[in-house]
Design a protein around this motif. Structure first.
Motif, PDB file in Angstrom:
ATOM      1  N   LEU A 164     -11.369  19.973   1.013  1.00 34.97           N
ATOM      2  CA  LEU A 164     -10.775  18.458   0.187  1.00 34.97           C
ATOM      3  C   LEU A 164     -10.693  17.441   1.404  1.00 34.97           C
ATOM      4  CD1 LEU A 164      -7.270  20.094   0.158  1.00 34.97           C
ATOM      5  CD2 LEU A 164      -8.336  18.927  -1.681  1.00 34.97           C
ATOM      6  N   MET A 165     -10.803  17.732   2.433  1.00 33.38           N
ATOM      7  CA  MET A 165     -11.636  16.193   3.386  1.00 33.38           C
ATOM      8  C   MET A 165     -12.902  16.169   3.733  1.00 33.38           C
ATOM      9  SD  MET A 165      -8.764  16.356   5.318  1.00 33.38           S
ATOM     10  CE  MET A 165      -9.494  15.433   7.203  1.00 33.38           C
ATOM     11  N   SER A 166     -13.811  16.525   3.156  1.00 33.48           N
ATOM     12  CA  SER A 166     -14.927  15.775   2.943  1.00 33.48           C
ATOM     13  C   SER A 166     -14.953  15.140   1.519  1.00 33.48           C
ATOM     14  CB  SER A 166     -15.663  17.227   2.237  1.00 33.48           C
ATOM     15  OG  SER A 166     -16.132  18.480   3.398  1.00 33.48           O
ATOM     16  N   GLU A 167     -14.115  15.315   0.283  1.00 38.58           N
ATOM     17  CA  GLU A 167     -13.750  14.519  -0.554  1.00 38.58           C
ATOM     18  C   GLU A 167     -12.971  13.339  -0.276  1.00 38.58           C
ATOM     19  OE1 GLU A 167     -12.209  16.918  -3.732  1.00 38.58           O
ATOM     20  OE2 GLU A 167     -12.828  17.986  -3.942  1.00 38.58           O
ATOM     21  N   LEU A 168     -12.259  13.804   0.896  1.00 38.33           N
ATOM     22  CA  LEU A 168     -11.777  12.219   1.571  1.00 38.33           C
ATOM     23  C   LEU A 168     -12.561  11.730   2.174  1.00 38.33           C
ATOM     24  CD1 LEU A 168      -8.578  13.785   2.885  1.00 38.33           C
ATOM     25  CD2 LEU A 168      -8.424  12.053   0.689  1.00 38.33           C
ATOM     26  N   LEU A 169     -13.421  12.445   3.000  1.00 36.21           N
ATOM     27  CA  LEU A 169     -14.482  11.311   3.756  1.00 36.21           C
ATOM     28  C   LEU A 169     -15.578  11.099   2.528  1.00 36.21           C
ATOM     29  CD1 LEU A 169     -16.039  10.561   6.168  1.00 36.21           C
ATOM     30  CD2 LEU A 169     -17.202  12.808   6.053  1.00 36.21           C
ATOM     31  N   GLU A 170     -15.712  11.185   1.821  1.00 39.71           N
ATOM     32  CA  GLU A 170     -16.929  10.840   0.774  1.00 39.71           C
ATOM     33  C   GLU A 170     -15.877  10.044   0.036  1.00 39.71           C
ATOM     34  OE1 GLU A 170     -19.017  12.098  -3.881  1.00 39.71           O
ATOM     35  OE2 GLU A 170     -18.866  13.355  -1.976  1.00 39.71           O
ATOM     36  N   ALA A 171     -15.109   9.838  -0.186  1.00 44.55           N
ATOM     37  CA  ALA A 171     -14.218   8.354  -0.713  1.00 44.55           C
ATOM     38  C   ALA A 171     -14.346   7.281  -0.215  1.00 44.55           C
ATOM     39  CB  ALA A 171     -12.851   8.663  -1.191  1.00 44.55           C
ATOM     40  N   TRP A 172     -13.865   7.476   1.433  1.00 42.09           N
ATOM     41  CA  TRP A 172     -13.266   6.613   2.258  1.00 42.09           C
ATOM     42  C   TRP A 172     -14.950   6.324   2.416  1.00 42.09           C
ATOM     43  CZ3 TRP A 172     -10.458   3.455   5.049  1.00 42.09           C
ATOM     44  CH2 TRP A 172      -8.271   3.727   4.803  1.00 42.09           C
ATOM     45  N   THR A 173     -16.118   6.590   2.551  1.00 40.53           N
ATOM     46  CA  THR A 173     -17.376   5.693   2.808  1.00 40.53           C
ATOM     47  C   THR A 173     -18.060   5.725   1.726  1.00 40.53           C
ATOM     48  OG1 THR A 173     -18.409   7.773   1.751  1.00 40.53           O
ATOM     49  CG2 THR A 173     -18.043   7.863   4.193  1.00 40.53           C
ATOM     50  N   SER A 174     -17.324   5.280   0.846  1.00 40.10           N
ATOM     51  CA  SER A 174     -18.039   4.804  -0.425  1.00 40.10           C
ATOM     52  C   SER A 174     -16.679   3.646  -0.987  1.00 40.10           C
ATOM     53  CB  SER A 174     -17.113   5.169  -2.179  1.00 40.10           C
ATOM     54  OG  SER A 174     -16.147   6.280  -2.116  1.00 40.10           O
ATOM     55  N   ILE A 175     -15.770   2.951  -0.200  1.00 39.31           N
ATOM     56  CA  ILE A 175     -15.309   2.189  -0.034  1.00 39.31           C
ATOM     57  C   ILE A 175     -16.067   0.648   0.747  1.00 39.31           C
ATOM     58  CG2 ILE A 175     -13.205   0.943   0.859  1.00 39.31           C
ATOM     59  CD1 ILE A 175     -11.391   3.364   0.520  1.00 39.31           C
TER      60      ILE A 175
ATOM     61  N   GLU B 118       0.923  -1.417  -0.155  1.00 39.90           N
ATOM     62  CA  GLU B 118       0.093  -0.249   0.193  1.00 39.90           C
ATOM     63  C   GLU B 118       0.712   1.227   0.218  1.00 39.90           C
ATOM     64  OE1 GLU B 118      -2.298  -0.197   3.156  1.00 39.90           O
ATOM     65  OE2 GLU B 118      -3.108  -1.990   2.927  1.00 39.90           O
ATOM     66  N   ASN B 119       2.447   1.059  -0.123  1.00 36.32           N
ATOM     67  CA  ASN B 119       2.876   1.995  -0.152  1.00 36.32           C
ATOM     68  C   ASN B 119       2.520   3.368  -1.144  1.00 36.32           C
ATOM     69  OD1 ASN B 119       5.365   3.266   0.711  1.00 36.32           O
ATOM     70  ND2 ASN B 119       7.325   2.752  -0.785  1.00 36.32           N
ATOM     71  N   ALA B 120       2.256   3.238  -2.379  1.00 40.12           N
ATOM     72  CA  ALA B 120       1.439   4.326  -2.916  1.00 40.12           C
ATOM     73  C   ALA B 120       1.095   4.655  -2.622  1.00 40.12           C
ATOM     74  CB  ALA B 120       1.651   3.342  -4.139  1.00 40.12           C
ATOM     75  N   ILE B 121      -0.606   4.366  -2.269  1.00 41.14           N
ATOM     76  CA  ILE B 121      -1.435   4.946  -1.757  1.00 41.14           C
ATOM     77  C   ILE B 121      -1.101   5.524  -0.841  1.00 41.14           C
ATOM     78  CG2 ILE B 121      -3.848   4.907  -0.729  1.00 41.14           C
ATOM     79  CD1 ILE B 121      -4.085   2.168  -2.929  1.00 41.14           C
ATOM     80  N   ALA B 122      -0.545   5.249   0.123  1.00 39.11           N
ATOM     81  CA  ALA B 122      -0.328   5.985   1.408  1.00 39.11           C
ATOM     82  C   ALA B 122       1.167   6.947   1.144  1.00 39.11           C
ATOM     83  CB  ALA B 122       1.136   4.815   2.738  1.00 39.11           C
ATOM     84  N   SER B 123       2.119   6.955   0.472  1.00 43.67           N
ATOM     85  CA  SER B 123       2.945   7.922  -0.188  1.00 43.67           C
ATOM     86  C   SER B 123       1.802   9.717  -0.924  1.00 43.67           C
ATOM     87  CB  SER B 123       3.623   7.874  -1.419  1.00 43.67           C
ATOM     88  OG  SER B 123       4.907   6.822  -0.885  1.00 43.67           O
ATOM     89  N   GLU B 124       1.027   8.925  -1.928  1.00 41.38           N
ATOM     90  CA  GLU B 124      -0.027  10.103  -2.245  1.00 41.38           C
ATOM     91  C   GLU B 124      -0.981  10.509  -0.514  1.00 41.38           C
ATOM     92  OE1 GLU B 124      -0.306  11.194  -5.342  1.00 41.38           O
ATOM     93  OE2 GLU B 124       0.625   9.492  -6.198  1.00 41.38           O
ATOM     94  N   LEU B 125      -1.501   9.933   0.224  1.00 40.58           N
ATOM     95  CA  LEU B 125      -1.391  10.416   1.053  1.00 40.58           C
ATOM     96  C   LEU B 125      -1.700  11.209   2.184  1.00 40.58           C
ATOM     97  CD1 LEU B 125      -4.814   7.901   2.297  1.00 40.58           C
ATOM     98  CD2 LEU B 125      -5.356   9.337   1.783  1.00 40.58           C
ATOM     99  N   GLN B 126       0.164  10.762   1.906  1.00 43.76           N
ATOM    100  CA  GLN B 126       0.569  11.743   3.222  1.00 43.76           C
ATOM    101  C   GLN B 126       1.360  12.848   2.385  1.00 43.76           C
ATOM    102  OE1 GLN B 126       2.690  10.627   5.585  1.00 43.76           O
ATOM    103  NE2 GLN B 126       3.356  12.201   5.838  1.00 43.76           N
ATOM    104  N   ALA B 127       1.408  12.566   1.580  1.00 37.77           N
ATOM    105  CA  ALA B 127       1.760  14.869   0.227  1.00 37.77           C
ATOM    106  C   ALA B 127       0.046  15.206   0.747  1.00 37.77           C
ATOM    107  CB  ALA B 127       1.699  13.938  -1.110  1.00 37.77           C
ATOM    108  N   LEU B 128      -1.062  14.227   0.114  1.00 39.74           N
ATOM    109  CA  LEU B 128      -2.098  15.190   0.432  1.00 39.74           C
ATOM    110  C   LEU B 128      -2.798  16.066   2.012  1.00 39.74           C
ATOM    111  CD1 LEU B 128      -4.129  16.428  -0.484  1.00 39.74           C
ATOM    112  CD2 LEU B 128      -5.780  14.248  -0.320  1.00 39.74           C
ATOM    113  N   TYR B 129      -2.269  14.989   3.191  1.00 45.09           N
ATOM    114  CA  TYR B 129      -1.926  15.738   4.361  1.00 45.09           C
ATOM    115  C   TYR B 129      -1.377  16.607   4.746  1.00 45.09           C
ATOM    116  CZ  TYR B 129      -4.771  10.771   5.962  1.00 45.09           C
ATOM    117  OH  TYR B 129      -5.957   9.446   5.288  1.00 45.09           O
TER     118      TYR B 129
END
Length: 121
Positions: free
Chosen positions: A110-121, A74-85
């Motif tokens: 931005l946080m609302s978009e992340l919340l929407e993405a997480w709730t759709s998983i 999950e390194n690629a996803i984590a790296s992308e989230l790290q940069a965004l956070y």
């Protein structure tokens, strides 16, 4: 007073029994709430409350950053989230220092978009 105590106990139970995904969602919801409270405080020229609420949002984003899993493919996803956070955290700091409504609105979006993405998983 009893209502406040019951609400705190409910929130504590909600956190203690939440799955990892639910915890992330609760963190996003908390950050969004505190950013919004900061925006409302700014509208009322209550700079102390702006500071308090934006620091709470910063703390949540920091918690999200340190909880990232850079293992298990999950390194690629984590790296992308790290940069965004990191970007969100910097914007929150700047919003707090400058009492900048636009930066608060951007971080909340931005946080609302992340919340929407997480709730759709």
């Amino acid at each position: 007073m009893a209502y406040s105590s019951a609400a705190k106990q409910y929130k504590k139970n909600q956190i203690e029994t939440a799955s990892p995904k639910q915890l992330v969602i609760l963190l996003y919801e908390g950050a969004i709430k505190f950013i919004r409270l900061g925006e409302l405080a700014l509208e009322n020229n209550d700079y102390g409350k702006v500071n308090t609420n934006l620091i709470k949002a910063q703390d949540i984003v920091t918690e999200l950053m340190v909880s990232l899993n850079h293992q298990n493919g999950e390194n690629a996803i984590a790296s992308e989230l790290q940069a965004l956070y990191s970007y969100i955290l910097n914007q929150l700091i700047q919003a707090n220092l400058k009492k900048d409504q636009d930066k608060m609105a951007e971080t909340r979006r931005l946080m609302s978009e992340l919340l929407e993405a997480w709730t759709s998983i």
